[in-house]
Design a protein around this motif. Structure first.
Motif, PDB file in Angstrom:
ATOM      1  N   THR A 331      21.245   9.098 -48.085  1.00  0.00           N
ATOM      2  CA  THR A 331      20.545  10.305 -47.626  1.00  0.00           C
ATOM      3  C   THR A 331      19.640   9.967 -46.449  1.00  0.00           C
ATOM      4  O   THR A 331      19.154   8.835 -46.327  1.00  0.00           O
ATOM      5  N   ASP A 332      19.461  10.934 -45.578  1.00  0.00           N
ATOM      6  CA  ASP A 332      18.488  10.795 -44.497  1.00  0.00           C
ATOM      7  C   ASP A 332      17.204  11.548 -44.821  1.00  0.00           C
ATOM      8  O   ASP A 332      16.265  11.537 -44.030  1.00  0.00           O
ATOM      9  N   ASP A 333      17.178  12.223 -45.969  1.00  0.00           N
ATOM     10  CA  ASP A 333      16.024  13.040 -46.358  1.00  0.00           C
ATOM     11  C   ASP A 333      15.503  12.568 -47.709  1.00  0.00           C
ATOM     12  O   ASP A 333      15.987  12.976 -48.766  1.00  0.00           O
ATOM     13  N   MET A 334      14.522  11.695 -47.674  1.00  0.00           N
ATOM     14  CA  MET A 334      13.968  11.152 -48.909  1.00  0.00           C
ATOM     15  C   MET A 334      13.192  12.218 -49.672  1.00  0.00           C
ATOM     16  O   MET A 334      13.108  12.177 -50.898  1.00  0.00           O
ATOM     17  N   PHE A 335      12.636  13.184 -48.950  1.00  0.00           N
ATOM     18  CA  PHE A 335      11.915  14.275 -49.629  1.00  0.00           C
ATOM     19  C   PHE A 335      12.860  15.066 -50.534  1.00  0.00           C
ATOM     20  O   PHE A 335      12.490  15.468 -51.642  1.00  0.00           O
ATOM     21  N   GLU A 336      14.090  15.277 -50.065  1.00  0.00           N
ATOM     22  CA  GLU A 336      15.061  16.033 -50.857  1.00  0.00           C
ATOM     23  C   GLU A 336      15.334  15.320 -52.182  1.00  0.00           C
ATOM     24  O   GLU A 336      15.407  15.958 -53.245  1.00  0.00           O
ATOM     25  N   VAL A 337      15.472  14.002 -52.136  1.00  0.00           N
ATOM     26  CA  VAL A 337      15.706  13.224 -53.363  1.00  0.00           C
ATOM     27  C   VAL A 337      14.521  13.363 -54.306  1.00  0.00           C
ATOM     28  O   VAL A 337      14.677  13.609 -55.509  1.00  0.00           O
ATOM     29  N   LEU A 338      13.308  13.236 -53.759  1.00  0.00           N
ATOM     30  CA  LEU A 338      12.113  13.217 -54.603  1.00  0.00           C
ATOM     31  C   LEU A 338      11.758  14.596 -55.149  1.00  0.00           C
ATOM     32  O   LEU A 338      10.995  14.691 -56.109  1.00  0.00           O
ATOM     33  N   ARG A 339      12.283  15.644 -54.553  1.00  0.00           N
ATOM     34  CA  ARG A 339      12.090  16.962 -55.150  1.00  0.00           C
ATOM     35  C   ARG A 339      12.877  17.086 -56.452  1.00  0.00           C
ATOM     36  O   ARG A 339      12.502  17.831 -57.351  1.00  0.00           O
ATOM     37  N   GLU A 340      13.962  16.309 -56.539  1.00  0.00           N
ATOM     38  CA  GLU A 340      14.837  16.402 -57.699  1.00  0.00           C
ATOM     39  C   GLU A 340      14.498  15.401 -58.793  1.00  0.00           C
ATOM     40  O   GLU A 340      14.686  15.673 -59.978  1.00  0.00           O
ATOM     41  N   ARG A 341      13.970  14.232 -58.409  1.00  0.00           N
ATOM     42  CA  ARG A 341      13.754  13.190 -59.410  1.00  0.00           C
ATOM     43  C   ARG A 341      12.754  12.158 -58.909  1.00  0.00           C
ATOM     44  O   ARG A 341      12.511  12.037 -57.704  1.00  0.00           O
ATOM     45  N   ASP A 342      12.161  11.439 -59.854  1.00  0.00           N
ATOM     46  CA  ASP A 342      11.308  10.302 -59.516  1.00  0.00           C
ATOM     47  C   ASP A 342      12.192   9.086 -59.259  1.00  0.00           C
ATOM     48  O   ASP A 342      13.314   8.992 -59.765  1.00  0.00           O
ATOM     49  N   ASP A 365       8.073  13.772 -39.432  1.00  0.00           N
ATOM     50  CA  ASP A 365       8.445  15.090 -39.983  1.00  0.00           C
ATOM     51  C   ASP A 365       7.415  16.138 -39.560  1.00  0.00           C
ATOM     52  O   ASP A 365       6.234  16.040 -39.897  1.00  0.00           O
ATOM     53  N   PRO A 366       7.832  17.194 -38.847  1.00  0.00           N
ATOM     54  CA  PRO A 366       6.867  18.219 -38.382  1.00  0.00           C
ATOM     55  C   PRO A 366       6.251  19.010 -39.525  1.00  0.00           C
ATOM     56  O   PRO A 366       5.194  19.641 -39.331  1.00  0.00           O
ATOM     57  N   GLU A 367       6.860  19.002 -40.717  1.00  0.00           N
ATOM     58  CA  GLU A 367       6.322  19.751 -41.848  1.00  0.00           C
ATOM     59  C   GLU A 367       5.270  18.965 -42.623  1.00  0.00           C
ATOM     60  O   GLU A 367       4.598  19.526 -43.491  1.00  0.00           O
ATOM     61  N   VAL A 368       5.123  17.682 -42.336  1.00  0.00           N
ATOM     62  CA  VAL A 368       4.090  16.876 -43.004  1.00  0.00           C
ATOM     63  C   VAL A 368       2.747  17.157 -42.338  1.00  0.00           C
ATOM     64  O   VAL A 368       2.596  17.035 -41.116  1.00  0.00           O
ATOM     65  N   LEU A 369       1.782  17.547 -43.152  1.00  0.00           N
ATOM     66  CA  LEU A 369       0.458  17.907 -42.629  1.00  0.00           C
ATOM     67  C   LEU A 369      -0.541  16.769 -42.723  1.00  0.00           C
ATOM     68  O   LEU A 369      -1.415  16.630 -41.868  1.00  0.00           O
ATOM     69  N   LEU A 441      -0.116   5.938 -51.917  1.00  0.00           N
ATOM     70  CA  LEU A 441       0.222   6.645 -50.689  1.00  0.00           C
ATOM     71  C   LEU A 441       0.487   8.101 -51.058  1.00  0.00           C
ATOM     72  O   LEU A 441       1.263   8.390 -51.972  1.00  0.00           O
ATOM     73  N   LEU A 442      -0.188   9.017 -50.359  1.00  0.00           N
ATOM     74  CA  LEU A 442      -0.053  10.456 -50.614  1.00  0.00           C
ATOM     75  C   LEU A 442       0.391  11.159 -49.330  1.00  0.00           C
ATOM     76  O   LEU A 442      -0.224  10.971 -48.279  1.00  0.00           O
ATOM     77  N   VAL A 443       1.462  11.940 -49.432  1.00  0.00           N
ATOM     78  CA  VAL A 443       1.954  12.726 -48.297  1.00  0.00           C
ATOM     79  C   VAL A 443       1.932  14.205 -48.701  1.00  0.00           C
ATOM     80  O   VAL A 443       2.493  14.581 -49.734  1.00  0.00           O
ATOM     81  N   VAL A 444       1.272  15.015 -47.898  1.00  0.00           N
ATOM     82  CA  VAL A 444       1.206  16.462 -48.148  1.00  0.00           C
ATOM     83  C   VAL A 444       2.138  17.146 -47.159  1.00  0.00           C
ATOM     84  O   VAL A 444       1.993  17.005 -45.930  1.00  0.00           O
ATOM     85  N   ARG A 445       3.113  17.929 -47.710  1.00  0.00           N
ATOM     86  CA  ARG A 445       4.157  18.519 -46.868  1.00  0.00           C
ATOM     87  C   ARG A 445       4.254  20.030 -47.100  1.00  0.00           C
ATOM     88  O   ARG A 445       4.146  20.498 -48.229  1.00  0.00           O
ATOM     89  N   ARG A 446       4.468  20.763 -46.025  1.00  0.00           N
ATOM     90  CA  ARG A 446       4.642  22.218 -46.106  1.00  0.00           C
ATOM     91  C   ARG A 446       6.114  22.515 -46.380  1.00  0.00           C
ATOM     92  O   ARG A 446       6.998  22.059 -45.630  1.00  0.00           O
ATOM     93  N   GLU A 447       6.364  23.286 -47.459  1.00  0.00           N
ATOM     94  CA  GLU A 447       7.740  23.614 -47.814  1.00  0.00           C
ATOM     95  C   GLU A 447       7.855  25.110 -48.082  1.00  0.00           C
ATOM     96  O   GLU A 447       6.845  25.836 -48.078  1.00  0.00           O
ATOM     97  N   LEU A 448       9.071  25.600 -48.334  1.00  0.00           N
ATOM     98  CA  LEU A 448       9.301  27.040 -48.480  1.00  0.00           C
ATOM     99  C   LEU A 448       8.494  27.648 -49.614  1.00  0.00           C
ATOM    100  O   LEU A 448       8.039  28.805 -49.522  1.00  0.00           O
TER     101      LEU A 448
END
Length: 687
Positions: A331-342, A365-369, A441-448
């Motif tokens: 995958t090129d989107d690690m956020f997508e994986v982590l939305r589904e599982r640890d 990532d432009p959605e990461v705040l 490490l904490l990443v805050v991201r804007r999602e739908l």
């Protein structure tokens, strides 16, 4: 004569010596590849340097202050110091006996250290040229007389003492005295030319070469006694954080003051001239802990030697390439994986690159705040730091808690802190009186569906270099409860915040110890009620008396306790009526065992935690530490598998006896070497 009552506790410093002895055993083990044995000898020396400069210095300071009170293990500072000197002396003698054995073994394989007197004509010519062209311009002879006081001798650097005479001097006249620093900027081991086609590799040590041509430095004088020496100074930081207006500047000052720290050890050649030794003792103000060495001083050079020596792969461990975590592999989107599982990663068997890639993806990532992170020990060329710089430059809110007081890494961390500030990151130096040791490490991201927090917590530092050498566990998760706790933790570290009611975390110094005590007491209640009750805990060190007493109490109630403690362990297992149900093992092998994880049987509903904290007083009371639960059942089984794999090790595990002595684990089962078994990732990753 009445039998002396054995203390319920093993002394921390004596336990550490037993740990270093286990490291030495790896150098003595004939089944360990030869160049790896050399590396273990280097580690023994480096370990001992740090121990003497911090723990040994602390005991000496107590003695100088006149303290006579016994610690909880029954030792006064004077009594402990005498025991430490005796045991260290025995270990050094054993270390150099092993060194000579390893050197003989390497010679049989064609790797030879030559004496300067053994060189052939070609080698002698080459070394004379090397000395005059490379070494001589760097050397600075420093005479000591009425007009030239004794110079500053740097801690853990190699020097030579030189006694000289003029031809007209009478034999009874006092000799002239000088010292020379062996330049550490040049290689300690110098390759010698050998006949083309030969499979031999030959070296000479720099100090031997300098001694050979020492007369070129003292024209008109005759050097007649030349001997290496080395000192270790008190290197512990003593900061007045309350009075420091700028913590960074205060630490920089303290690092400079280390150069003048009290001398706590003097290492000398065993044949050193008595007059030279008397001068060194007087000028360096040291009367005991003078170690006579039968061989080259400071074997830590063997690490670089063993690592950089070309070829000879048959004398090293088989190369192990970390695999990229399969959860992220396609995958090129690690956020997508982590939305589904640890995702749980076990280093060094799984690559630390996944952590770097996650931070790099977050930075771009432009959605990461916002990105928030703790840094304790960082590698020299850290991609993580560069990613944080990029994130800040692109307008993201980047907050970094940098621990400036990470022992012996202070200067590097100061450099990183300045680079991060320059890029626009918010850099926080932690809280007064507390080291920030938590790895998060904490990443805050804007999602739908709104903002989502992504968290990585680990047992090891965010250091891509040590991640190849240490065993550590890291957890990626987007679990909302962990995310809320992560935000609260950073708020406490960077701002003003009332005590937080943690929903998942245990955080030192406020709640971690109480949480651990409550979990241990719960196991005790399960045992009394006849329900499944067990604790398996893995850590680097266990020395907190309250924690040990709590474990003793649980053992007496019938809780089965297995402890995997790599280094210091002050708990005494297997004592009738006290710790019958406690077993302690230590694993010393190719990689440094560094992960901290705990399993509680909890009456059959197992709970598993990862942590940055050892069970030491400093970690529980004087550091910001973090313990995080593993909620995912699949990953809990994975941690369980790793712990049981460690407990079944019967190749590199040593078991602590009630006497305080460690014995290698032996049984009739098939050989089980946990670090080598861990390479077969499918075995320990649950399905």
């Amino acid at each position: 004569m009445s039998k002396q009552i054995m203390s319920h506790y093993v002394n921390r410093d004596l336990s550490w010596i037993e740990f270093n002895r286990r490291v030495l055993r790896e150098a003595q083990d004939a089944t360990t590849p030869l160049l790896e044995r050399a590396k273990f000898l280097a580690i023994v020396s480096s370990n001992l340097d740090e121990f003497i400069s911090v723990r040994g210095a602390g005991v000496q300071s107590q003695m100088k202050a006149g303290l006579t009170k016994k610690d909880f293990t029954g030792y006064t500072p004077v009594g402990l110091w005498k025991r430490l000197i005796k045991r260290n002396s025995q270990m050094v003698t054993e270390q150099y006996r092993t060194f000579r054995e390893v050197v003989r073994g390497m010679a049989k394989e064609g790797i030879v250290f030559r004496s300067v007197d053994e060189l052939n004509a070609t080698q002698t010519t080459a070394m004379e040229r090397y000395f005059h062209d490379i070494i001589f311009p760097v050397l600075t002879p420093m005479a000591v007389d009425q007009s030239r006081p004794f110079p500053l001798v740097h801690t853990k650097e190699l020097y030579m003492s030189v006694l000289l005479r003029k031809e007209e001097d009478a034999p009874e006249e006092e000799p002239y005295f000088a010292i020379i620093q062996i330049p550490s900027i040049l290689p300690r081991h110098i390759p010698l030319p050998v006949r083309s086609g030969t499979k031999r590799t030959e070296f000479v040590l720099m100090e031997d070469l300098i001694e050979k041509y020492i007369d070129t430095l003292f024209k008109g004088y005759t050097p007649y006694a030349v001997h290496p020496f080395r000192i270790t100074r008190n290197s512990d930081l003593t900061l007045n954080e309350e009075g420091a207006e700028d913590l960074l500047e205060e630490i920089e000052k303290e690092i400079r003051r280390r150069r003048w720290g009290m001398t706590v050890r003097l290492e000398v050649d065993k044949d050193i001239d008595p007059y030279a030794l008397a001068v060194l003792k007087d000028e360096l103000e040291i009367s005991d802990n003078i170690v006579e060495i039968d061989g080259p001083l400071d074997l830590s050079f063997l690490m670089k030697f063993a690592v950089t020596l070309p070829n000879y792969e048959n004398l090293r461990y088989e190369r192990m390439e970390p695999v990229y975590p399969r959860e992220f592999d396609e995958t090129d989107d690690m956020f997508e994986v982590l939305r589904e599982r640890d995702v749980l990663m076990y280093h060094p068997y799984e690559s630390f690159e996944a952590v770097t890639d996650f931070l790099v993806q977050s930075a771009y990532d432009p959605e990461v705040l916002a990105i928030k992170m703790t840094l304790y020990r960082v590698s020299g060329q850290s991609e993580l730091v560069q990613a944080l710089v990029k994130a800040a430059e692109s307008g993201k809110q980047v907050t970094v808690v940098v621990e400036l007081k990470a022992r012996f890494d202070e200067e590097r961390n100061i450099a990183w802190a300045r680079q991060l500030e320059k890029a626009g990151c918010h850099v926080v130096y932690g809280l007064i009186g507390l080291k920030t040791h938590a790895k998060i490490l904490l990443v805050v991201r804007r999602e739908l569906d709104g903002l989502r927090r992504y968290v990585h917590v680990g047992t090891g530092n965010y250091n891509d270099s040590t991640a190849k050498l240490y065993t550590d566990i890291g957890l990626f998760t987007s679990h909302p409860v962990i995310g809320e706790d992560a935000s609260a933790l950073f708020n406490e570290m960077t701002g003003y915040s009332s005590p937080y009611d943690w929903r998942a975390f245990g955080v030192a110094p406020t709640s971690l110890k109480d949480k651990l005590f409550a979990l241990i007491d719960r196991e005790k209640e399960h045992a009394i009620a006849g329900r499944p009750a067990r604790i398996i805990a893995k850590m680097n060190s266990l020395s907190n008396q309250e924690m040990i007493d709590k474990l003793y109490s649980a053992s007496q109630a019938g809780v089965k306790i297995d402890l995997i403690v790599r280094g210091v362990c002050c708990l005494r297992p297997g004592v009738e009526g006290l710790s019958d149900n406690i077993r302690v093992i230590s694993i010393v092998d190719r990689y440094l065992e560094h992960s901290r994880m705990t399993l509680f049987a909890n009456g059959g509903d197992e709970e598993v935690y990862l942590s940055s904290a050892d069970w030491m007083t400093r970690n529980l009371n004087r550091r910001i530490e973090l313990m995080c639960p593993v909620f995912d059942g699949y990953l809990r089984r994975t941690v369980r598998n790793i712990l049981f794999m460690n407990l079944e090790d019967n190749v590199k595990a040593h078991e602590l006896q009630s006497t305080g002595v460690y014995q290698r684990v032996t049984n009739e089962l098939a050989p089980m070497r946990s670090q080598f078994e861990a390479k077969r990732i499918s075995r320990w990753k649950s399905h």
